[in-house]
Design a protein around this motif. Structure first.
Motif, PDB file in Angstrom:
ATOM      1  N   LEU A  23       0.816  -1.211   0.000  1.00 15.84           N
ATOM      2  CA  LEU A  23       0.000   0.000   0.000  1.00 15.84           C
ATOM      3  C   LEU A  23       0.850   1.261   0.000  1.00 15.84           C
ATOM      4  N   THR A  24       1.994   1.204   0.657  1.00 13.00           N
ATOM      5  CA  THR A  24       2.750   2.438   0.824  1.00 13.00           C
ATOM      6  C   THR A  24       4.061   2.442   0.068  1.00 13.00           C
ATOM      7  N   GLY A  25       4.509   1.271  -0.349  1.00 14.28           N
ATOM      8  CA  GLY A  25       5.814   1.192  -1.003  1.00 14.28           C
ATOM      9  C   GLY A  25       6.966   1.210  -0.031  1.00 14.28           C
ATOM     10  N   LEU A  26       6.666   1.088   1.264  1.00 14.58           N
ATOM     11  CA  LEU A  26       7.727   1.125   2.276  1.00 14.58           C
ATOM     12  C   LEU A  26       7.954  -0.268   2.827  1.00 14.58           C
ATOM     13  N   ALA A  27       9.200  -0.642   2.963  1.00 14.20           N
ATOM     14  CA  ALA A  27       9.532  -1.932   3.567  1.00 14.20           C
ATOM     15  C   ALA A  27       9.448  -1.828   5.073  1.00 14.20           C
ATOM     16  N   VAL A  28       8.900  -2.813   5.704  1.00 11.08           N
ATOM     17  CA  VAL A  28       8.779  -2.853   7.157  1.00 11.08           C
ATOM     18  C   VAL A  28       9.701  -3.947   7.687  1.00 11.08           C
ATOM     19  N   PRO A  29      10.583  -3.621   8.600  1.00 12.69           N
ATOM     20  CA  PRO A  29      11.491  -4.654   9.102  1.00 12.69           C
ATOM     21  C   PRO A  29      10.748  -5.828   9.695  1.00 12.69           C
ATOM     22  N   ALA A  30      11.295  -7.024   9.422  1.00 16.39           N
ATOM     23  CA  ALA A  30      10.694  -8.210  10.014  1.00 16.39           C
ATOM     24  C   ALA A  30      10.930  -8.203  11.518  1.00 16.39           C
ATOM     25  N   GLN A  31      10.007  -8.750  12.245  1.00 18.50           N
ATOM     26  CA  GLN A  31      10.132  -8.815  13.700  1.00 18.50           C
ATOM     27  C   GLN A  31      11.322  -9.699  14.067  1.00 18.50           C
ATOM     28  N   ALA A  32      12.195  -9.184  14.953  1.00 19.81           N
ATOM     29  CA  ALA A  32      13.389  -9.933  15.344  1.00 19.81           C
ATOM     30  C   ALA A  32      13.011 -11.164  16.148  1.00 19.81           C
ATOM     31  N   ALA A  33      13.755 -12.241  15.873  1.00 22.92           N
ATOM     32  CA  ALA A  33      13.544 -13.448  16.659  1.00 22.92           C
ATOM     33  C   ALA A  33      14.025 -13.212  18.084  1.00 22.92           C
ATOM     34  N   PRO A  34      13.373 -13.804  19.054  1.00 24.02           N
ATOM     35  CA  PRO A  34      13.805 -13.590  20.442  1.00 24.02           C
ATOM     36  C   PRO A  34      15.239 -14.073  20.644  1.00 24.02           C
ATOM     37  N   ALA A  35      16.009 -13.289  21.416  1.00 25.97           N
ATOM     38  CA  ALA A  35      17.403 -13.647  21.672  1.00 25.97           C
ATOM     39  C   ALA A  35      17.470 -14.941  22.460  1.00 25.97           C
ATOM     40  N   PRO A  36      18.440 -15.801  22.132  1.00 22.96           N
ATOM     41  CA  PRO A  36      18.569 -17.039  22.904  1.00 22.96           C
ATOM     42  C   PRO A  36      18.933 -16.731  24.349  1.00 22.96           C
ATOM     43  N   ALA A  37      18.465 -17.541  25.259  1.00 20.32           N
ATOM     44  CA  ALA A  37      18.770 -17.337  26.669  1.00 20.32           C
ATOM     45  C   ALA A  37      20.258 -17.492  26.905  1.00 20.32           C
ATOM     46  N   ALA A  38      20.793 -16.616  27.775  1.00 16.85           N
ATOM     47  CA  ALA A  38      22.204 -16.719  28.116  1.00 16.85           C
ATOM     48  C   ALA A  38      22.469 -18.036  28.827  1.00 16.85           C
ATOM     49  N   PRO A  39      23.602 -18.690  28.540  1.00 20.52           N
ATOM     50  CA  PRO A  39      23.917 -19.927  29.258  1.00 20.52           C
ATOM     51  C   PRO A  39      23.954 -19.679  30.757  1.00 20.52           C
ATOM     52  N   SER A  40      23.478 -20.628  31.503  1.00 21.98           N
ATOM     53  CA  SER A  40      23.466 -20.499  32.954  1.00 21.98           C
ATOM     54  C   SER A  40      24.055 -21.754  33.568  1.00 21.98           C
ATOM     55  N   THR A  41      24.820 -21.570  34.626  1.00 20.41           N
ATOM     56  CA  THR A  41      25.462 -22.684  35.318  1.00 20.41           C
ATOM     57  C   THR A  41      25.103 -22.622  36.793  1.00 20.41           C
ATOM     58  N   ALA A  42      24.597 -23.709  37.328  1.00 19.84           N
ATOM     59  CA  ALA A  42      24.330 -23.813  38.758  1.00 19.84           C
ATOM     60  C   ALA A  42      25.556 -24.408  39.444  1.00 19.84           C
ATOM     61  N   ILE A  43      26.084 -23.699  40.428  1.00 17.23           N
ATOM     62  CA  ILE A  43      27.284 -24.131  41.140  1.00 17.23           C
ATOM     63  C   ILE A  43      26.936 -24.272  42.614  1.00 17.23           C
ATOM     64  N   THR A  44      26.969 -25.483  43.101  1.00 17.92           N
ATOM     65  CA  THR A  44      26.724 -25.730  44.521  1.00 17.92           C
ATOM     66  C   THR A  44      28.055 -25.885  45.233  1.00 17.92           C
ATOM     67  N   VAL A  45      28.362 -24.934  46.082  1.00 18.48           N
ATOM     68  CA  VAL A  45      29.622 -24.926  46.823  1.00 18.48           C
ATOM     69  C   VAL A  45      29.354 -25.579  48.178  1.00 18.48           C
ATOM     70  N   ASP A  46      29.647 -26.869  48.253  1.00 14.55           N
ATOM     71  CA  ASP A  46      29.325 -27.675  49.424  1.00 14.55           C
ATOM     72  C   ASP A  46      30.608 -28.073  50.140  1.00 14.55           C
ATOM     73  N   GLY A  47      30.795 -27.583  51.353  1.00 19.06           N
ATOM     74  CA  GLY A  47      32.016 -27.830  52.095  1.00 19.06           C
ATOM     75  C   GLY A  47      32.225 -29.268  52.494  1.00 19.06           C
ATOM     76  N   THR A  48      31.214 -30.109  52.347  1.00 16.20           N
ATOM     77  CA  THR A  48      31.375 -31.523  52.701  1.00 16.20           C
ATOM     78  C   THR A  48      31.842 -32.370  51.524  1.00 16.20           C
ATOM     79  N   LYS A  49      31.893 -31.779  50.338  1.00 11.58           N
ATOM     80  CA  LYS A  49      32.244 -32.556  49.153  1.00 11.58           C
ATOM     81  C   LYS A  49      33.760 -32.668  49.010  1.00 11.58           C
ATOM     82  N   PRO A  50      34.245 -33.764  48.416  1.00 14.12           N
ATOM     83  CA  PRO A  50      35.690 -34.002  48.361  1.00 14.12           C
ATOM     84  C   PRO A  50      36.380 -33.290  47.207  1.00 14.12           C
ATOM     85  N   GLY A  51      37.709 -33.302  47.286  1.00 14.11           N
ATOM     86  CA  GLY A  51      38.589 -32.779  46.252  1.00 14.11           C
ATOM     87  C   GLY A  51      40.023 -32.933  46.696  1.00 14.11           C
ATOM     88  N   LEU A  52      40.949 -32.839  45.776  1.00 16.92           N
ATOM     89  CA  LEU A  52      42.358 -33.039  46.096  1.00 16.92           C
ATOM     90  C   LEU A  52      42.951 -31.827  46.800  1.00 16.92           C
TER      91      LEU A  52
END
Length: 801
Positions: A23-52
C-alpha cells in the motif's frame, strides 16, 4: 437458512508487512527473533564434598638467565618488582618458586653459575638465585622452594658427561647445604630437566636425602612427560622414591592451553600430579593461556601444582624468550619495567587461596557443561569456612550467568568479586575489585562477561600494587667497569653469561684489586645442543652503533680470549649469535670474525702480532665505526676489516674454550655518530614508510604509502633512532603489546624510540623486542604501522636509509 459467522483470523506480522509495503511502497522490518537465553550454570559450593589438596601456583627462576638483570635494578624499582612477584595481596603473590641449580652451561637464555666449578671447591655465594629466594621468602615466609638442574659442572663423573651418577647426587647435597647456609628450606627437589629419568638414581637420591636429614624434601620426577608414571606403576621401588609426578606442558607447548590432560595410570598412582613447567608465553598476550591452564590442569588432569616459566623476563631483548614471564624488566640502568597481565590472572588464584586448601570437585567444571563457555574451580580453606571460585570465560562469545548455592559449613556471608578483562589492553581493567555480594539464604547469581577472569571469594586482604616505573632510557656511552666496585651478585652489573661463569675475584698476574674471571675449567654437562658452546658474557644496550670496546686481559693458561661488538639477535637456546668478534691468542694470533644466528663463522681479517704469553696483562680493543672494524693490541692497530652486516648491538667478553682467563678495566667509548637519510622501503613491492601529511607533530601517524620519494618519506637513521623532520619514530605510550601503534613523537631518548635493525631486514623495538609491522600485510595507503611478534614476514622487512 442463516449463514454461520466465524471470527476472522488475525494477520501475521509477515502479512502486515506485505500489505503495508504494497500500500505504501515502504519496507517494514521483520520482527526480530527472540534472543537465545544466556547460558546459565548452577554451582553448589558444598564444604562436605571431596577434592584433592591444592599445592600452589608458582614460577621458575632459571632455565636460564631469565632473572639475571633483576638483581641489578636500582631501588626502589627492584623492591617494587619483587613485591609484584612475591608480596601477599600485592601482585602475583606466588606460592611456589623453583630455582635452577646452576651448572655453568646455557639452559635457554643464559647460563646459571655452579656452586662447585671444580670438584671439592664449594662457594655458596655463587649466582643470584640465593638472593632471589631470600628476597621472596622475606616477603612471603610461607613460600615453598623447589629446585631442579638443567646442566651440571664438567667434573661430574670424571668428566664423562653422565648426569645420572653418584657425583651428581653428591653435588646436589652440597647445593642443599648451601641452601641451609642461606636459611632456605628446600621443599621439593628434582632430577634433570626434560632429560628423562634413571630409576636407580632417583632411588639413591631419596635414600641420600633421608640419610642427610632432609626428610622433609619431596622428590619430583621427572620434569618431562607422563612416561615416568608408567615406569613408577611397574616398579614399586621407583614409585616409593618419587613423591610427586611433575610433567612439563601437559596442555601442549605454547598455544592456547584449552585442554590439559594427564593419564589414567598417573592418576592411579595416588601421588600428587604437577604441571611442573607451563608457560613460555608472553607476559601479556600469554595471559589467557595461563589462566586457562591453572584451572584446566586440575579439571582435565587432576594436577594440583602449577609452575609458570619463567618468573620474570629480566633479560636482554635480543634473547629468544625476552618477553615471557610475569613482568618485563630489561633496563636496570633506567629502572623501567612493565607488569604483565599474566601477573593478574595468576593473582586470581594465588591471592585467594593457599597451599593446603582443598578443591571441591562438585563445584568445579566447565560452564554450562561446555568448555567453550569457560571453566571454574572452587577451593576451600583448611578450616572449612572460606572458599574461592576462580572462573575464566576466555573463549565465551556472550554473557552468561552463574548461580551459586553455598552449603556444608562454608561461610554464607558476603563474597567479594574481582575481575580481569583480557579483551582490554588497559591495565586499569586488570584485577579490579568489581563488587561485593551478600547471598540471600546462601544463594546469589553473577553475570559473567566473555573474555574475563573472575574470582568470587569470602576472603579479604587482596590488593593491586600501585608502584609505577620511571620511563625507559638508553644506557649512554661512555661506560666503564673496573670490577672493583662490588655488584649485587658475583656477576658484574649488567653482564649476563651465555655459557660458562664470569665471576669477580682477586686479580692474578701481579695486579691488585678485583678482576673478572671465567670460572668453569671444563665443558659442563650441557642442556642445550648448540654447535658452539664456548663461554661468553654480554652487556648493554642494543641501540649502540659506533663504539670501541676495550679490556685488559691476562691468560692464566694458553688459549684465546675475545671481545664482542654489535651483539645482536641470539638464536634460540644460544644456537647462534649475530655479532662481531675480535679474537686474540696468547701466541699473538688474532682474527676479526663474524658469527650469525646459526653459528656460521666468517673470518673477515686475521694475522699475528707479538706473543702475549701467560701470566701477563695486555690491553685489547675492538673499534666499530660504520662498516670499519679495527683490532688493537696494547695500543697498536694490528688489523682492520670492512663489513656491513650488523649496524648496532651490545658488547661482550668471551673465551673460546673452557679456560680460566681474566679481564679487567672494561670500557666502552662512543665513536663518531653517523647519519643516513632517505626512504624506508618495505619488502612489499612499491611501499614505503610515510609520515602523514609530512607532519612532525607529536602523535603523527606513521603509515604505509606508495613510494614517491616525497618529503613525507624522508627518514634519518642515526644511533638507533629513526627521525623525520626532527621527530622520532615512537611506540605509542611506551607500549609493549602486539598491535601497539607507531607514531612520531618528540625525541626523548626512551627505549620505545630505539630501533634495532636485524640482518633479515626486520627492525625491533629495543623496549619490547617486537618488530615494526604492517598489520595484516595490507598494501592499502594510510595503514598505520604497529609492533608485533617478529616473524620474518615481508610485512616486517624494511630497507633503512
Amino acid at each position: 437458512m442463516r449463514r454461520s459467522l466465524t471470527r476472522p483470523r488475525p494477520f501475521t506480522a509477515a502479512v502486515v508487512s506485505l500489505l503495508l509495503s504494497t500500500l505504501t511502497g515502504l519496507a517494514v522490518p521483520a520482527q526480530a527473533a527472540p534472543a537465545p537465553a544466556a547460558p546459565s550454570t548452577a554451582i553448589t559450593v558444598d564444604g562436605t564434598k571431596p577434592g584433592l589438596t591444592f599445592d600452589g601456583v608458582g614460577a621458575i627462576s632459571g632455565g636460564g638467565g631469565n632473572s639475571r638483570l633483576l638483581a641489578d635494578y636500582p631501588e626502589p624499582q627492584r623492591g617494587q618488582l619483587l613485591d609484584y612477584l612475591f608480596k601477599p595481596g600485592y601482585g602475583a603473590d606466588l606460592q611456589l618458586l623453583k630455582l635452577e641449580i646452576g651448572g655453568d652451561t646455557n639452559s635457554t637464555d643464559g647460563a646459571e653459575p655452579s656452586i662447585e666449578h671444580s670438584a671439592g671447591t664449594v662457594d655458596c655465594n655463587q649466582g643470584y638465585e640465593w638472593w632471589l629466594a631470600e628476597q621472596a621468602k622475606a616477603r612471603n615466609p610461607d613460600l615453598r622452594i623447589a629446585a631442579l638442574s638443567w646442566g651440571a659442572p664438567g667434573w661430574i663423573d670424571g668428566g664423562s658427561g653422565t648426569f645420572w651418577s653418584q657425583d651428581t647426587i653428591d653435588y646436589l647435597m652440597n647445593w642443599m647445604g648451601c641452601a641451609a647456609q642461606h636459611h632456605l628450606t628446600v621443599d621439593y627437589l628434582g632430577g634433570w630437566n626434560e632429560r628423562g629419568y634413571d630409576k636407580a638414581w632417583y632411588e639413591n637420591l631419596k635414600k641420600t636425602l633421608t640419610a642427610k636429614g632432609w626428610t622433609g624434601t619431596k622428590v619430583v620426577a621427572a620434569d618431562s612427560d607422563w612416561t615416568v608414571a608408567d615406569a613408577m606403576n611397574l616398579d614399586p621401588a621407583f614409585k616409593n622414591a618419587v613423591d610427586i609426578v611433575g610433567v612439563h606442558y601437559p596442555c601442549g607447548y605454547l598455544g592456547s592451553y584449552t585442554s590439559c590432560p594427564s593419564t589414567p595410570v598417573a592418576q592411579g598412582l595416588g601421588k600428587p600430579l604437577w604441571a611442573s613447567e607451563n608457560g613460555s608465553e608472553d607476559a601479556d598476550t600469554g595471559a589467557p593461556a595461563v589462566a586457562r591452564a591453572i584451572n584446566r590442569d586440575y579439571l582435565d588432569g587432576r594436577m594440583t601444582g602449577f609452575f609458570n616459566w619463567p618468573v620474570i623476563a629480566a633479560l636482554y631483548p635480543n634473547l629468544s624468550f625476552s618477553t615471557d614471564g610475569m613482568s618485563i624488566a630489561n633496563q636496570p640502568w633506567s629502572g623501567h619495567y612493565s607488569i604483565g597481565s599474566t601477573t593478574w590472572v595468576t593473582a586470581h588464584t594465588t591471592q585467594f587461596t593457599a597451599p593446603g586448601w582443598h578443591y571441591i570437585d562438585a563445584a568445579s567444571g566447565y560452564l554450562a557443561g561446555n568448555r567453550a563457555n569457560g571453566s571454574y574451580v572452587t577451593l576451600k580453606s583448611t578450616d572449612n569456612r572460606n572458599y574461592s571460585t576462580v572462573v575464566e570465560t576466555l573463549d565465551a562469545t556472550a554473557a552468561q550467568t552463574a548461580a551459586f548455592t553455598v552449603t556444608g559449613g562454608l561461610s554464607t556471608g558476603q563474597v567479594h568479586v574481582w575481575s580481569t578483562d583480557l579483551t582490554s589492553t588497559d591495565p586499569a581493567n586488570w584485577f579490579v575489585h568489581q563488587q561485593d555480594v551478600t547471598p540471600a539464604n546462601g544463594k546469589y547469581t553473577l553475570t559473567l562477561q566473555p573474555g574475563h577472569v573472575y574470582t568470587v571469594s569470602t576472603t579479604t586482604g587482596q590488593g593491586r600494587g600501585t608502584a609505577s616505573p620511571p620511563p625507559a632510557a638508553p644506557l649512554n656511552l661512555p661506560y666503564a667497569d673496573s670490577f672493583d666496585t662490588p655488584a649485587a651478585t658475583t656477576s658484574p652489573a649488567y653482564f649476563t653469561d651465555m655459557n660458562g661463569a664470569f665471576q669477580t675475584v682477586a686479580c692474578g698476574g701481579g695486579r691488585s684489586g678485583t678482576c673478572l674471571r671465567q670460572m668453569a675449567p671444563t665443558t659442563p654437562i650441557r642442556w642445550t645442543d648448540e654447535p658452539y658452546n664456548a663461554p661468553y658474557t654480554i652487556i648493554g644496550d642494543g641501540g649502540w652503533s659506533n663504539y670501541t670496546v676495550t679490556a685488559d686481559t691476562m691468560f692464566e693458561q694458553s688459549g684465546t680470549v675475545e671481545l664482542l661488538g654489535r651483539v645482536n639477535q641470539q638464536g634460540r637456546n644460544n644456537n647462534g649469535l649475530n655479532a662481531y668478534h675480535l679474537r686474540v691468542s696468547d701466541t699473538g694470533a688474532w682474527s676479526l670474525d663474524k658469527s650469525d644466528t646459526s653459528w656460521t663463522w666468517t673470518t673477515l681479517a686475521k694475522g699475528t702480532t707479538a706473543a702475549l704469553g701467560t701470566g701477563r696483562w695486555h690491553t685489547v680493543a675492538l673499534t666499530l665505526q660504520d662498516a670499519t672494524l679495527t683490532a688493537t693490541v696494547d695500543g697498536a692497530t694490528v688489523g682492520t676489516a670492512t663489513d656491513r652486516s650488523f649496524t648496532n648491538g651490545q658488547a661482550g667478553l668471551g673465551v673460546t674454550g673452557y679456560r680460566t682467563e681474566q679481564f679487567d678495566n672494561f670500557a666502552l667509548t662512543p665513536g663518531t655518530p653517523s647519519a643516513h637519510t632517505g626512504p624506508i622501503t618495505s619488502a612489499l613491492p612499491g611501499k614505503c614508510v610515510d609520515a602523514a601529511a609530512n607532519s612532525a607533530a607529536d602523535g603523527t601517524r606513521v603509515q604505509l604509502w606508495d613510494c614517491t620519494n616525497a618529503p613525507a618519506q624522508q627518514w634519518t637513521w642515526a644511533n638507533g633512532t629513526l627521525t623525520h623532520n626532527g621527530a622520532c619514530l615512537d611506540v605509542t605510550g611506551q607500549g609493549t603489546l602486539n598491535g601497539t601503534l607507531v607514531e612520531l613523537w618528540s625525541c626523548n631518548g626512551g627505549s620505545n624510540q630505539q630501533w634495532l635493525p636485524q640482518p633479515n631486514g626486520s627492525v625491533k623495538s629495543a623496549q619490547s623486542g617486537r618488530c615494526l609491522d604492517d598489520p595484516g600485510a595490507t598494501t592499502a595507503n594510510g595503514t598505520q604501522l604497529i609492533i608485533w611478534d617478529c616473524n620474518g614476514g615481508a610485512n616486517q622487512r624494511w630497507q633503512l636509509p
